[in-house]
Design a protein around this motif. Structure first.
Motif, short mmCIF file in Angstrom:
data_model
loop_
_atom_site.label_atom_id
_atom_site.label_comp_id
_atom_site.label_asym_id
_atom_site.label_seq_id
_atom_site.Cartn_x
_atom_site.Cartn_y
_atom_site.Cartn_z
N GLU A 139 0.78 -1.25 0.07
CA GLU A 139 -0.14 -0.09 0.01
C GLU A 139 0.85 1.33 0.01
O GLU A 139 0.43 2.28 -0.51
N GLY A 140 2.05 1.03 0.50
CA GLY A 140 2.79 2.45 0.81
C GLY A 140 3.90 2.21 1.85
O GLY A 140 3.85 1.32 2.76
N VAL A 141 4.79 3.02 1.97
CA VAL A 141 5.73 3.15 3.00
C VAL A 141 5.64 4.65 3.66
O VAL A 141 6.04 5.54 3.05
N VAL A 142 5.38 4.61 4.82
CA VAL A 142 5.03 5.93 5.66
C VAL A 142 6.47 6.28 6.47
O VAL A 142 7.13 5.59 7.01
N VAL A 143 6.70 7.84 6.10
CA VAL A 143 8.06 8.23 6.54
C VAL A 143 7.63 8.75 8.00
O VAL A 143 6.86 9.58 8.05
N LEU A 144 8.49 8.33 8.84
CA LEU A 144 8.54 8.69 10.38
C LEU A 144 9.25 9.91 10.77
O LEU A 144 8.95 10.68 11.74
N ASP A 145 10.23 10.49 9.83
CA ASP A 145 11.03 11.45 10.27
C ASP A 145 11.61 11.47 11.57
O ASP A 145 11.68 12.35 12.31
N LEU A 146 12.30 10.26 11.74
CA LEU A 146 12.88 10.14 12.87
C LEU A 146 14.63 10.29 12.91
O LEU A 146 14.91 10.00 11.68
N THR A 147 15.46 10.48 13.91
CA THR A 147 16.81 10.39 13.95
C THR A 147 17.39 9.04 13.94
O THR A 147 16.49 7.86 14.53
N LEU A 148 18.66 8.79 13.76
CA LEU A 148 19.27 7.45 13.94
C LEU A 148 19.33 7.14 15.27
O LEU A 148 18.86 6.03 15.59
N GLU A 149 19.55 8.20 16.36
CA GLU A 149 19.53 7.93 17.88
C GLU A 149 17.94 7.50 18.30
O GLU A 149 18.03 6.82 19.24
N ARG A 156 10.06 6.24 21.81
CA ARG A 156 9.82 7.32 20.91
C ARG A 156 9.49 6.86 19.59
O ARG A 156 8.44 7.30 18.95
N TRP A 157 10.16 5.67 19.11
CA TRP A 157 9.97 5.15 17.75
C TRP A 157 8.51 4.72 17.78
O TRP A 157 7.97 5.03 16.91
N ASN A 158 7.97 4.06 18.63
CA ASN A 158 6.41 3.35 18.55
C ASN A 158 5.59 4.49 18.57
O ASN A 158 4.51 4.23 18.29
N GLN A 159 5.91 5.35 19.55
CA GLN A 159 4.78 6.62 19.60
C GLN A 159 4.86 7.10 18.04
O GLN A 159 3.81 7.43 17.45
N ALA A 160 6.03 7.18 17.45
CA ALA A 160 5.92 7.95 16.09
C ALA A 160 5.20 6.96 15.08
O ALA A 160 4.38 7.40 14.31
N VAL A 161 5.46 5.64 15.11
CA VAL A 161 4.80 4.64 14.47
C VAL A 161 3.15 4.77 14.49
O VAL A 161 2.40 4.68 13.68
N ALA A 162 2.90 4.75 15.69
CA ALA A 162 1.41 4.74 16.15
C ALA A 162 0.66 6.14 15.63
O ALA A 162 -0.47 6.11 14.87
N THR A 163 1.26 7.14 15.58
CA THR A 163 0.84 8.46 15.34
C THR A 163 0.63 8.82 13.65
O THR A 163 -0.04 9.01 13.11
N CYS A 164 1.88 8.14 13.09
CA CYS A 164 1.82 8.49 11.57
C CYS A 164 0.97 7.38 10.73
O CYS A 164 0.30 7.58 9.74
N LEU A 165 0.76 6.00 11.46
CA LEU A 165 -0.09 5.23 10.83
C LEU A 165 -1.65 5.66 11.14
O LEU A 165 -2.36 5.57 10.26
N SER A 166 -1.87 6.30 12.29
CA SER A 166 -3.06 6.76 12.41
C SER A 166 -3.41 7.87 11.54
O SER A 166 -4.63 8.12 10.86
N ASP A 167 -2.43 8.71 11.28
CA ASP A 167 -2.74 9.85 10.18
C ASP A 167 -2.92 9.34 8.86
O ASP A 167 -3.44 9.96 7.96
N ALA A 168 -2.12 8.52 8.57
CA ALA A 168 -2.07 7.81 7.16
C ALA A 168 -3.31 6.92 7.05
O ALA A 168 -3.75 7.01 5.59
N GLY A 169 -4.09 6.36 7.88
CA GLY A 169 -5.28 5.79 7.73
C GLY A 169 -5.23 4.79 6.67
O GLY A 169 -6.12 4.38 5.76
N LEU A 170 -4.14 3.91 6.77
CA LEU A 170 -3.95 2.92 5.78
C LEU A 170 -4.82 1.55 6.06
O LEU A 170 -5.27 0.97 7.16
#
Length: 215
Positions: A139-149, A156-170
């Motif tokens: 369906e697509g690849v969602v960009v999280l805009d996170l740093t290497l750290e 932080r990573w999993n919160q970004a995943v949850a937020t971005c997936l919710s916004d994307a509505g895939l």
């Protein structure tokens, strides 16, 4: 089965230790994995040029793998660096995380998406799924805009995943977490897969096949 993995970037000693401990906890019965640091090269993947350099250096390093010590090479990156070249030229069977996981999902007729830390990784990850033959299932690849750290910052990573997936509505059956070194937590949306864990489970299910090859 004894696997050798090589990091796609040069990582600090404490990060190498963290990743090795993660592998040790994820390996199923009958599978062991030793992780080596890339001896030189980029310390992060932020551009296509760095991805290509990483691919070249992983290829060169993997060619020196001791066939008496290992039974296979496990590519420590969802971008499956140099997978096809190592399958042709390498001394041992080679396992790519994304090829294994996307093939498994597609074989069950599942629609998939993925998340990735930045745009360069997202584009390459989509290309790797296409190279495996499964772009029709993606369906697509969602960009999280996170740093290497942020890779080592599980919350932080999993919160970004949850937020971005919710916004994307895939509307998909599963989401591939686009980093091999992240601890994945459940979200309220579609299942987010730890691709490293699933890839190792798939390898573990087939260890008897590789053992029979050496008889």
């Amino acid at each position: 089965m004894r696997l050798r993995a090589i990091t796609p970037i040069v990582v600090p000693g404490d990060e190498l230790t963290r990743r090795q401990a993660r592998y040790s906890s994820l390996c199923p019965e009958g599978v062991t994995l030793h992780l080596d640091n890339l001896p030189s090269g980029p310390d992060r993947l932020e551009s296509e040029a760095q991805i290509r350099e990483s691919e070249r250096l992983v290829y060169e390093t993997a060619l020196s793998t001791d066939v008496d010590r290992y039974d296979g090479i496990f590519l420590d990156c969802v971008l499956d660096p140099a997978l096809e070249s190592l399958q042709s030229d390498g001394p041992l069977p080679v396992f790519g995380i994304t090829r294994l996981v996307s093939s498994y999902l597609a074989s069950m007729g599942m629609r998939m998406a993925a998340v990735a830390r930045n745009r360069a990784i997202a584009d390459e990850l989509a290309d790797r799924i296409e190279a495996a033959g499964w772009s029709d299932h993606l369906e697509g690849v969602v960009v999280l805009d996170l740093t290497l750290e942020d890779i080592a910052d599980t919350s932080r990573w999993n919160q970004a995943v949850a937020t971005c997936l919710s916004d994307a509505g895939l509307r998909v059956d599963a989401v591939i977490n686009g980093c091999s070194a992240v601890e994945v937590r459940p979200t309220d949306g579609p299942a987010v897969l730890d691709p490293t864990a699933l890839a190792l489970r798939l390898i573990g299910a087939g260890t008897d096949l590789f053992e029979s090859r050496g008889r």
